[in-house]
Design an enzyme around this catalytic site. Structure first.
Site, mmCIF file in Angstrom:
data_model
loop_
_atom_site.group_PDB
_atom_site.id
_atom_site.type_symbol
_atom_site.label_atom_id
_atom_site.label_comp_id
_atom_site.label_asym_id
_atom_site.label_seq_id
_atom_site.Cartn_x
_atom_site.Cartn_y
_atom_site.Cartn_z
ATOM 1 N N ASP A 158 0.830 -1.204 0.000
ATOM 2 C CA ASP A 158 0.000 0.000 0.000
ATOM 3 C C ASP A 158 0.868 1.259 0.000
ATOM 4 O OD1 ASP A 158 -2.290 1.541 0.056
ATOM 5 O OD2 ASP A 158 -2.573 1.350 2.222
ATOM 6 N N ASN B 122 1.497 3.324 -3.101
ATOM 7 C CA ASN B 122 2.057 3.766 -4.379
ATOM 8 C C ASN B 122 1.542 5.149 -4.795
ATOM 9 O OD1 ASN B 122 3.338 1.302 -4.510
ATOM 10 N ND2 ASN B 122 2.000 0.448 -6.084
ATOM 11 N N GLY B 123 0.231 5.342 -4.668
ATOM 12 C CA GLY B 123 -0.364 6.609 -5.077
ATOM 13 C C GLY B 123 0.119 7.777 -4.241
ATOM 14 N N ARG B 124 0.178 7.571 -2.918
ATOM 15 C CA ARG B 124 0.640 8.646 -2.033
ATOM 16 C C ARG B 124 2.119 8.961 -2.260
ATOM 17 N NH1 ARG B 124 -1.573 6.191 3.396
ATOM 18 N NH2 ARG B 124 -2.025 4.454 1.977
ATOM 19 N N HIS C 242 3.172 3.249 -9.241
ATOM 20 C CA HIS C 242 3.024 1.804 -9.412
ATOM 21 C C HIS C 242 4.312 1.184 -9.964
ATOM 22 C CE1 HIS C 242 -1.068 2.009 -8.210
ATOM 23 N NE2 HIS C 242 -1.465 2.696 -9.262
ATOM 24 N N SER D 243 -9.927 -6.970 -6.401
ATOM 25 C CA SER D 243 -11.128 -6.954 -7.239
ATOM 26 C C SER D 243 -11.770 -5.570 -7.240
ATOM 27 C CB SER D 243 -12.123 -8.014 -6.748
ATOM 28 O OG SER D 243 -12.355 -7.885 -5.352
ATOM 29 N N TRP E 34 -10.653 -2.533 -9.983
ATOM 30 C CA TRP E 34 -11.253 -2.318 -11.305
ATOM 31 C C TRP E 34 -12.068 -1.033 -11.342
ATOM 32 C CZ3 TRP E 34 -9.485 -4.905 -15.248
ATOM 33 C CH2 TRP E 34 -8.971 -6.204 -15.080
ATOM 34 N N LEU F 132 11.537 -20.469 -3.355
ATOM 35 C CA LEU F 132 10.477 -19.612 -2.832
ATOM 36 C C LEU F 132 9.233 -19.801 -3.667
ATOM 37 C CD1 LEU F 132 9.453 -17.202 -1.038
ATOM 38 C CD2 LEU F 132 10.286 -15.679 -2.849
ATOM 39 N N ARG G 141 1.214 -4.962 6.325
ATOM 40 C CA ARG G 141 0.622 -3.898 5.518
ATOM 41 C C ARG G 141 1.485 -2.651 5.660
ATOM 42 N NH1 ARG G 141 -5.357 -2.354 3.832
ATOM 43 N NH2 ARG G 141 -4.825 -0.512 2.615
ATOM 44 N N ARG H 30 -5.713 -2.250 8.165
ATOM 45 C CA ARG H 30 -6.899 -3.032 7.809
ATOM 46 C C ARG H 30 -6.495 -4.093 6.787
ATOM 47 N NH1 ARG H 30 -7.460 2.091 5.654
ATOM 48 N NH2 ARG H 30 -7.417 2.195 3.379
ATOM 49 N N SER I 117 -8.412 -5.116 4.089
ATOM 50 C CA SER I 117 -8.842 -4.777 2.729
ATOM 51 C C SER I 117 -9.169 -6.014 1.893
ATOM 52 C CB SER I 117 -7.778 -3.911 2.030
ATOM 53 O OG SER I 117 -7.690 -2.658 2.649
#
Length: 247
Positions: free
Chosen positions: A29, A31-33, A46, A75, A78, A140, A193, A199, A201
């Site tokens: 979590d 990437n956008g920020r 990304h 999911s 999208w 792995l 996370r 959370r 998610s």
């Protein structure tokens, strides 16, 4: 818990000590920020996140982790803007084309969980080919969750049970676990996370019943091997009981 139910990293009622988790799941979590803080398009966030995933895979293999599951595309993703979805799927296509030889060389087996058919026939063929090429990897086991949602996975498993006409009297947790996309895989010992959010998610809802959680305040593109080591260290300090009362 699913077929390979109880994690082997630590026994109930004992401290983790220097135990390494058998299976680690990471909700990648931030990437956008990360991109927004630098005035960059989300697509570049990304791309930086894909580089962080590469580092995490290498670090997990070096640490002796047997299974690593990365939550790459939910999911719900999208519903993001079309250009962002296009950028994400483009990165997946690029990764599958450029990294398979490295995965084979490093002994890493790739598996994709989630609704792969939603990505279209070209990407599905690339996924199938990558899984086949890496099938002999033993160092792995790398699972990448694409178009994945925990609730949808559980619903799909329930539908399979009905379609197969399974007797409700014989449908226990182990039998239900075999209907999930993670059949044959150990449940995660540790869920990480990043970005400071706390959370799940919709990630591995069934499988995470007894997982330990570590939330790290670092944006995913900045994730380094030392962050994974810190999470493993925190895991090792936990006392895992699996619902069993301590003595």
């Amino acid at each position: 818990m699913s077929a390979a139910a109880k994690p082997a990293a630590a026994s109930p009622g004992t401290a983790g000590g220097d135990a390494v988790p058998v299976h680690v799941g990471i909700i990648m979590d931030g990437n956008g920020r990360w991109a927004a803080a630098r005035g960059l398009p989300r697509a570049l966030g990304h791309k930086a996140g894909a580089e962080a995933a590469r580092r995490a895979i290498e670090a997990a293999a070096e640490a002796g982790i047997g299974w690593l599951t990365l939550f790459a595309f939910s999911s719900e993703n999208w519903r993001r803007p079309a250009d962002e979805v296009h950028a994400l799927t483009g990165l997946m296509r690029l990764y599958l084309r450029s990294e398979v030889k490295t995965l084979v060389r490093e002994g890493i087996r790739l598996r994709i969980i989630g609704e792969r058919e939603r990505f279209g026939p070209d990407l599905v063929r690339a996924i199938d080919a990558a899984e086949a090429a890496t099938a002999e990897g033993r160092r792995l086991n790398l699972n990448v969750a694409l178009s994945y949602g925990g609730r949808a996975e559980i619903v799909a498993a329930a539908k399979r049970a009905l379609e197969q006409g399974l007797d409700p009297a014989t449908l226990d947790e182990a039998a239900f676990g075999r209907l999930l996309s993670t059949d044959g895989m150990p449940d995660p010992d540790l869920i990480i996370r990043t970005s400071g959010e706390q959370r799940l998610s919709n990630f591995l809802l069934w499988q995470s019943a007894y997982a330990e959680f570590v939330f790290q305040d670092v944006l995913w593109p900045d994730y380094e091997a030392r962050h994974l080591a810190e999470a493993i260290g925190e895991f090792a300090r936990r006392e895992r009981r699996y619902g069993v009362r301590a003595a």
